[in-house]
Scaffold this active site. Structure first.
Site, PDB file in Angstrom:
ATOM      1  N   GLU A 139       3.168  -1.545   9.738  1.00 30.94           N
ATOM      2  CA  GLU A 139       1.865  -2.060  10.183  1.00 30.94           C
ATOM      3  C   GLU A 139       1.572  -3.382   9.469  1.00 30.94           C
ATOM      4  O   GLU A 139       1.681  -3.468   8.241  1.00 30.94           O
ATOM      5  CB  GLU A 139       0.749  -1.055   9.895  1.00 30.94           C
ATOM      6  CG  GLU A 139      -0.590  -1.544  10.466  1.00 30.94           C
ATOM      7  CD  GLU A 139      -1.775  -0.639  10.137  1.00 30.94           C
ATOM      8  OE1 GLU A 139      -2.260   0.038  11.043  1.00 30.94           O
ATOM      9  OE2 GLU A 139      -2.206  -0.616   8.960  1.00 30.94           O
ATOM     10  N   GLU A 154     -15.435  -1.975   0.422  1.00 30.80           N
ATOM     11  CA  GLU A 154     -15.719  -0.734   1.149  1.00 30.80           C
ATOM     12  C   GLU A 154     -14.714   0.350   0.788  1.00 30.80           C
ATOM     13  O   GLU A 154     -15.057   1.523   0.663  1.00 30.80           O
ATOM     14  CB  GLU A 154     -15.691  -1.027   2.658  1.00 30.80           C
ATOM     15  CG  GLU A 154     -16.367   0.031   3.495  1.00 30.80           C
ATOM     16  CD  GLU A 154     -15.385   1.027   4.083  1.00 30.80           C
ATOM     17  OE1 GLU A 154     -15.839   1.941   4.774  1.00 30.80           O
ATOM     18  OE2 GLU A 154     -14.163   0.919   3.848  1.00 30.80           O
TER      19      GLU A 154
HETATM   20  P1  0O2 Z   1      -4.640   2.010   2.717  1.00 31.89           P
HETATM   21  O1  0O2 Z   1      -3.247   1.807   2.353  1.00 31.89           O
HETATM   22  O2  0O2 Z   1      -5.436   2.662   1.624  1.00 31.89           O
HETATM   23  O3  0O2 Z   1      -5.288   0.783   3.249  1.00 31.89           O
HETATM   24  P2  0O2 Z   1      -6.848   5.844  10.454  1.00 31.89           P
HETATM   25  O4  0O2 Z   1      -5.845   5.970   9.346  1.00 31.89           O
HETATM   26  O5  0O2 Z   1      -6.999   7.043  11.314  1.00 31.89           O
HETATM   27  O6  0O2 Z   1      -8.173   5.284   9.959  1.00 31.89           O
HETATM   28  P3  0O2 Z   1      -5.119   4.507  12.364  1.00 31.89           P
HETATM   29  O7  0O2 Z   1      -5.576   4.530  13.761  1.00 31.89           O
HETATM   30  O8  0O2 Z   1      -3.940   5.342  12.004  1.00 31.89           O
HETATM   31  O9  0O2 Z   1      -6.368   4.735  11.393  1.00 31.89           O
HETATM   32  O10 0O2 Z   1      -4.700   3.081  11.975  1.00 31.89           O
HETATM   33  P4  0O2 Z   1      -5.541   1.772  11.787  1.00 31.89           P
HETATM   34  O11 0O2 Z   1      -6.986   1.986  12.048  1.00 31.89           O
HETATM   35  O12 0O2 Z   1      -4.844   0.692  12.538  1.00 31.89           O
HETATM   36  O13 0O2 Z   1      -5.292   1.492  10.256  1.00 31.89           O
HETATM   37  C1  0O2 Z   1      -5.788   2.234   9.221  1.00 31.89           C
HETATM   38  C2  0O2 Z   1      -5.817   1.261   8.057  1.00 31.89           C
HETATM   39  O14 0O2 Z   1      -6.713   0.202   8.400  1.00 31.89           O
HETATM   40  C3  0O2 Z   1      -6.368   1.884   6.807  1.00 31.89           C
HETATM   41  O15 0O2 Z   1      -5.332   2.378   6.029  1.00 31.89           O
HETATM   42  C4  0O2 Z   1      -7.027   0.691   6.111  1.00 31.89           C
HETATM   43  O16 0O2 Z   1      -6.058  -0.115   5.471  1.00 31.89           O
HETATM   44  C5  0O2 Z   1      -7.568  -0.074   7.296  1.00 31.89           C
HETATM   45  N1  0O2 Z   1      -8.893   0.413   7.681  1.00 31.89           N
HETATM   46  C6  0O2 Z   1      -9.231   0.999   8.836  1.00 31.89           C
HETATM   47  N2  0O2 Z   1     -10.537   1.286   8.861  1.00 31.89           N
HETATM   48  C7  0O2 Z   1     -11.055   0.871   7.697  1.00 31.89           C
HETATM   49  C8  0O2 Z   1     -12.376   0.888   7.140  1.00 31.89           C
HETATM   50  O17 0O2 Z   1     -13.352   1.354   7.740  1.00 31.89           O
HETATM   51  N3  0O2 Z   1     -12.502   0.359   5.891  1.00 31.89           N
HETATM   52  C9  0O2 Z   1     -11.463  -0.169   5.202  1.00 31.89           C
HETATM   53  N4  0O2 Z   1     -11.697  -0.653   3.984  1.00 31.89           N
HETATM   54  N5  0O2 Z   1     -10.213  -0.181   5.704  1.00 31.89           N
HETATM   55  C10 0O2 Z   1     -10.006   0.330   6.939  1.00 31.89           C
HETATM   56  P5  0O2 Z   1      -5.549   3.530   4.991  1.00 31.89           P
HETATM   57  O18 0O2 Z   1      -4.976   4.784   5.558  1.00 31.89           O
HETATM   58  O19 0O2 Z   1      -6.960   3.567   4.530  1.00 31.89           O
HETATM   59  O20 0O2 Z   1      -4.572   3.114   3.846  1.00 31.89           O
END
Ligand code: 0O2
Ligand code: 0O2
Length: 209
Positions: A139, A154
């Site tokens: 990603e 956040e």
């Molecule tokens: P890390 O490594 O801590 O950043 P989901 O995991 O269900 O939310 P999805 O659909 O699998 O989402 O993938 P998406 O939305 O493309 O990517 C998720 C990642 O986007 C998250 O990874 C964050 O890095 C970022 N992200 C998405 N929503 C938010 C949010 O509301 N706030 C912040 N700060 N980051 C967000 P992870 O899993 O948090 O891992």
């Protein structure tokens, strides 16, 4: 999976993150060499910690034998100065020959409820291993410095409140996200001036060196 099996499973992802960090950071160097504004400010990368992989697998009902379908085990983040740079980076990544874009999520056109803004690309990266080629999902998040500032803050608050941020703070964060978006807009308005100054400054630095 025990510790050794996880290490074995994650090794190719670590390799992919390292390789892609070098490649994406290289874009900035090429622009600097041309004395042109770089759409890439800086690049970071990480392999998702095992605990987060397990938590996400549970939340999304991904069985262990399909764990490689998780799209962000390997993650790269490209920070840009201006929203317009995101378009440039996006196009550049889409036209590259060393990976294929397989998915996109545009949280800039439509931000998440939290206020989160970023552009996500999922790519299939062919990693050369000692056992031949292995296709890995990676990603790539593309965001401005303002979007990154907001997301970093956040993320820490989410950690502090274990995902249950109080309503009052949530509201503040939504307003902060709107303010960050306005900051991006304001910077875009004077983008030409800023870029001219930056190019002149880096040219002077090069000449003085
Ligand atoms: P890390 O490594 O801590 O950043 P989901 O995991 O269900 O939310 P999805 O659909 O699998 O989402 O993938 P998406 O939305 O493309 O990517 C998720 C990642 O986007 C998250 O990874 C964050 O890095 C970022 N992200 C998405 N929503 C938010 C949010 O509301 N706030 C912040 N700060 N980051 C967000 P992870 O899993 O948090 O891992
Ligand atoms: P430089 O010389 O600062 O450009 P590693 O520890 O080897 O896994 P890395 O790249 O050191 O990998 O760490 P990570 O966490 O992936 O990326 C951090 C990089 O982002 C570092 O660059 C930081 O300097 C850079 N960075 C963080 N914040 C900013 C910022 O606001 N502006 C700029 N221009 N860069 C920032 P390096 O790789 O140490 O190289």
């Amino acid at each position: 999976m025990d510790k050794k099996q996880w290490d074995q499973f994650l090794a190719p992802y670590k390799q992919a993150v390292e390789e892609l960090k070098v490649k994406l950071k290289g874009i900035r160097k090429l622009y600097e060499f041309e004395d042109d504004h770089s759409p890439v400010e800086f690049v970071t990368g990480r392999v998702k910690p095992v605990a987060s992989i397990l938590e996400k697998a549970k939340r999304k009902n991904i069985p262990m034998h399909e764990i490689e379908t998780m799209q962000d085990i390997a993650g790269l983040r490209i920070m840009c100065q201006f929203v317009e740079d995101i378009q440039v980076v996006k196009k550049m990544l889409q036209s590259r020959k060393d990976f294929v874009v397989v998915d996109k999520r545009d949280y800039i056109a439509e931000h998440k409820e939290s206020g989160y803004r970023s552009y996500h690309l999922v790519v299939l990266y062919p990693l050369q291993t000692i056992n031949g080629e292995k296709q890995l999902l990676v990603e790539i998040q593309i965001r401005t410095l303002a979007m990154n500032f907001w997301a970093t803050i956040e993320h820490s608050l989410n950690y502090k409140y274990s995902g249950n941020i109080p309503e009052k703070v949530k509201l503040r964060l939504q307003r902060a996200s709107e303010a960050a978006s306005r900051l991006d807009d304001e910077m875009s308005e004077i983008r030409g001036e800023i870029q001219e100054a930056q190019v002149a400054f880096s040219r002077k630095k090069k000449n003085d060196a």
